[in-house]
Design a protein around this motif. Structure first.
Motif, PDB file in Angstrom:
ATOM      1  N   LEU A 290       0.828  -1.208   0.000  1.00 26.33           N
ATOM      2  CA  LEU A 290       0.000   0.000   0.000  1.00 26.33           C
ATOM      3  C   LEU A 290       0.866   1.262   0.000  1.00 26.33           C
ATOM      4  O   LEU A 290       0.546   2.245  -0.684  1.00 26.33           O
ATOM      5  N   LEU A 291       1.949   1.246   0.761  1.00 26.07           N
ATOM      6  CA  LEU A 291       2.844   2.411   0.802  1.00 26.07           C
ATOM      7  C   LEU A 291       3.513   2.628  -0.551  1.00 26.07           C
ATOM      8  O   LEU A 291       3.639   3.764  -1.035  1.00 26.07           O
ATOM      9  N   VAL A 292       3.964   1.552  -1.160  1.00 24.79           N
ATOM     10  CA  VAL A 292       4.617   1.657  -2.472  1.00 24.79           C
ATOM     11  C   VAL A 292       3.633   2.211  -3.511  1.00 24.79           C
ATOM     12  O   VAL A 292       3.976   3.093  -4.314  1.00 24.79           O
ATOM     13  N   LYS A 293       2.403   1.723  -3.503  1.00 26.54           N
ATOM     14  CA  LYS A 293       1.389   2.207  -4.456  1.00 26.54           C
ATOM     15  C   LYS A 293       1.069   3.677  -4.238  1.00 26.54           C
ATOM     16  O   LYS A 293       0.728   4.400  -5.177  1.00 26.54           O
ATOM     17  N   ALA A 294       1.210   4.128  -2.973  1.00 30.87           N
ATOM     18  CA  ALA A 294       0.935   5.535  -2.663  1.00 30.87           C
ATOM     19  C   ALA A 294       2.149   6.430  -2.929  1.00 30.87           C
ATOM     20  O   ALA A 294       2.093   7.645  -2.717  1.00 30.87           O
ATOM     21  N   GLY A 295       3.253   5.828  -3.381  1.00 28.00           N
ATOM     22  CA  GLY A 295       4.463   6.606  -3.664  1.00 28.00           C
ATOM     23  C   GLY A 295       5.261   6.975  -2.432  1.00 28.00           C
ATOM     24  O   GLY A 295       6.113   7.858  -2.488  1.00 28.00           O
ATOM     25  N   GLN A 296       5.016   6.284  -1.328  1.00 30.30           N
ATOM     26  CA  GLN A 296       5.714   6.574  -0.076  1.00 30.30           C
ATOM     27  C   GLN A 296       6.956   5.689   0.043  1.00 30.30           C
ATOM     28  O   GLN A 296       6.880   4.464  -0.052  1.00 30.30           O
ATOM     29  N   ALA A 297       8.100   6.330   0.220  1.00 28.20           N
ATOM     30  CA  ALA A 297       9.323   5.559   0.433  1.00 28.20           C
ATOM     31  C   ALA A 297       9.205   4.740   1.709  1.00 28.20           C
ATOM     32  O   ALA A 297       8.735   5.242   2.738  1.00 28.20           O
TER      33      ALA A 297
END
Length: 559
Positions: A403-410
């Motif tokens: 979910l973090l990767v899909k949201a562009g969050q490192a």
């Protein structure tokens, strides 16, 4: 008088020999009844003076304690109930006493140590305000040329500050603990402290006393042999103090025959992190994340958690093991309401609670993943029972990471997941659990309690609770043996890891990684450097065949 030996809780390390004394209150005149607001103003001036004095004596990090008291004295919400009592007819000192005692009592009743130790803060405010209202000076120590050991029920930071430049050789307390502010100040100055000493008022003032605050031992009218042994131990410690290597505390120590052991530090609060950072960093073998947020008015949001975890990762120079929240019915937080349980130690806590409240678990895992974006992250699961707990947590980690990767969050790419073995079930199923995790940490505090069916917080159980009992040692040995066979790291992080008397025993059992409180580091490192592994292996094999902890203690005393 015959020699009397007493056992307490070691809170600030060191050895001391001196005359037993008590603090005294100096009355400077008759009560003035100056009023609550004037007493607050005078108290604020007093803690500001303490802060300025402490700056030059112990540095800014430790001196900040007095800024905390200044903020509390300026908190109108804190004083509103006192003002209401005064409006209803109570005199100021009675109103201060009753309200501060109420708050201190509430905090003292909380099982979580970071909460219960805050009771000392309110006791100190009560004492400070009462002294101002009644025109008393702060308690002071007698002026003596020879070393002295102070014994008292509690010990506030103001007295501690005044004692630092005298001949104080040590402190014995009935109440308090290693996270109380006065003890933190003592530790910063190198003054040994032992807490939990019962019947302090019965100890004869003016007699000779000796203390080993590394082990929690006190001797009243010590024998010549005890004094000689303590002096020899102090001399060895002075000659072998652990010196930071290239600005950092050591994370590896070598035995006399060349075996390297990994050393880590247990972290309970931000004060511990500040001490580690001031020393240039160190490997953090266990960080108890719940303690960092125990005094907040509400559950920490994602940003608060990320900031705290980044601080820990930085202090550990990227070598920090962060344990997931371990709270429940026996470790209550004021903002996380749980039903009371008849037997909370056996109830909903640790990973059981987190899996029942997935929003809490997922929020913490997200914060950990974000905080560890630029480094390897080691996450430890508390109170596991079987492999299913580990598999479920690993699955949730992967979900939150996606979910973090899909949201562009490192977020962290290198995640090490560990299991804390502190239940008999986990120790018995260790051969299955090691297939699901990347490392193991043995939490002997709870493990010993469950194995011995003894609550270590119950004074009546103290004699039955010993982490060196053969039953506990056998479980440690079986867990370490399994991890060694599979080839995954295994550390011990309970109290036994910081007990220098048991260091050789653990090495003999196959332990190659220890994590302990910072104040145990020097003495344990010294023990490691004197150990021959083959000899300790033979001793450990004998210990596993003994019948009781008493027999084990006799065996290791002959080393």
């Amino acid at each position: 008088m015959l020699m009397l030996q007493i056992k307490g809780e070691p809170c600030a390390p060191g050895l001391g020999i001196g005359i037993l004394v008590r603090s005294v209150i100096n009355k400077s005149g008759p009560p003035e009844y100056i009023g609550l607001e004037q007493a607050r103003e005078r108290s604020i001036r007093q803690v500001r003076q303490h802060y300025q004095y402490a700056l030059g004596l112990i540095g800014e990090e430790s001196a900040k304690i007095f800024r905390v008291y200044e903020a509390m004295l300026q908190d109108d919400a804190l004083f509103a109930p006192i003002q209401e009592k005064i409006r209803q007819g109570e005199n100021p000192e009675t109103a201060v006493h009753s309200e501060m005692c109420r708050l201190a009592g509430w905090f003292a009743s909380q099982p979580l140590e970071a909460m219960s130790r805050r009771a000392d803060d309110f006791t100190y405010l009560k004492e400070m305000l009462t002294e101002q209202l009644l025109n008393f000076n702060e308690p002071a120590l007698p002026q003596m040329a020879e070393p002295m050991i102070l014994c008292c029920q509690t010990f506030n930071p103001g007295i501690m500050l005044k004692s630092m430049t005298g001949t104080l050789a040590g402190i014995l307390l009935n109440q308090g603990g290693r996270t109380s502010h006065a003890v933190i100040l003592a530790r910063a100055r190198g003054i040994p402290v032992i807490c939990g000493i019962s019947h302090l008022d019965d100890l004869p003032e003016g007699c000779l006393a000796a203390m080993d605050a590394n082990a929690g031992d006190v001797w009243v009218e010590p024998s010549a042999e005890v004094i000689r042994a303590l002096l020899d131990q102090k001399d060895r410690a002075d000659r072998n103090k652990v010196v930071p290597n290239n600005g950092s505390l050591p994370d590896r120590v070598k035995t006399a025959d060349g075996l390297h052991l990994d050393i880590g530090i247990n972290v309970d609060c931000e004060t511990d992190l500040r001490m580690i950072r001031s020393a240039g960093g160190a490997r953090i073998g266990l960080l108890r994340t719940e303690n960092f947020f125990s005094s907040l008015p509400a559950f920490p949001d994602e940003r608060q958690q990320v900031d705290a975890y980044r601080l820990a990762i930085e202090a550990g120079n990227g070598r920090a093991v962060l344990r997931l929240f371990d709270f429940g019915s026996d470790k209550k937080l004021p903002y996380f309401h749980l039903p009371d349980e008849e037997n909370p130690v056996m109830g909903i806590r640790g990973i059981r609670l987190l899996l029942e409240h997935p929003a809490v678990l997922r929020a913490q895992l997200r914060a950990l993943l974000i905080a560890g974006a630029s480094t390897k992250l080691s996450i430890l699961i508390p109170m596991i029972r079987d492999p299913e707990d580990c598999l479920e947590v690993r699955s949730i980690i992967e979900q939150e990471k996606d979910l973090l990767v899909k949201a562009g969050q490192a977020c962290c790419e290198q995640i090490q997941l560990g299991a804390m073995v502190e239940t008999p079930a986990a120790a018995i199923l260790i051969d299955r659990i090691v297939m699901c995790v990347d490392f193991i940490c043995i939490g002997t505090n709870d493990l010993a309690g469950y194995v011995m069916v003894a609550d270590r917080s119950n004074p009546a159980m103290i004699r039955l609770y010993d982490q060196a009992h053969p039953a506990v040692l056998r479980l440690i040995h079986s867990v370490v043996e399994c991890c060694t066979k599979i080839g995954i790291p295994c550390s011990v992080c309970g109290e036994i890891a910081g007990d220098p008397d048991c260091t050789g025993l653990l090495i003999g059992l196959g332990v190659r990684s220890l994590s302990m409180p910072m104040f145990s580091l020097a003495e344990v490192s010294l023990q490691i450097s004197s150990i021959n592994v083959a000899s300790e292996y033979d001793r450990a094999c004998k210990a596993l065949q003994l019948n009781s902890s008493g027999q084990v203690r006799q065996l290791i005393a002959c080393r």
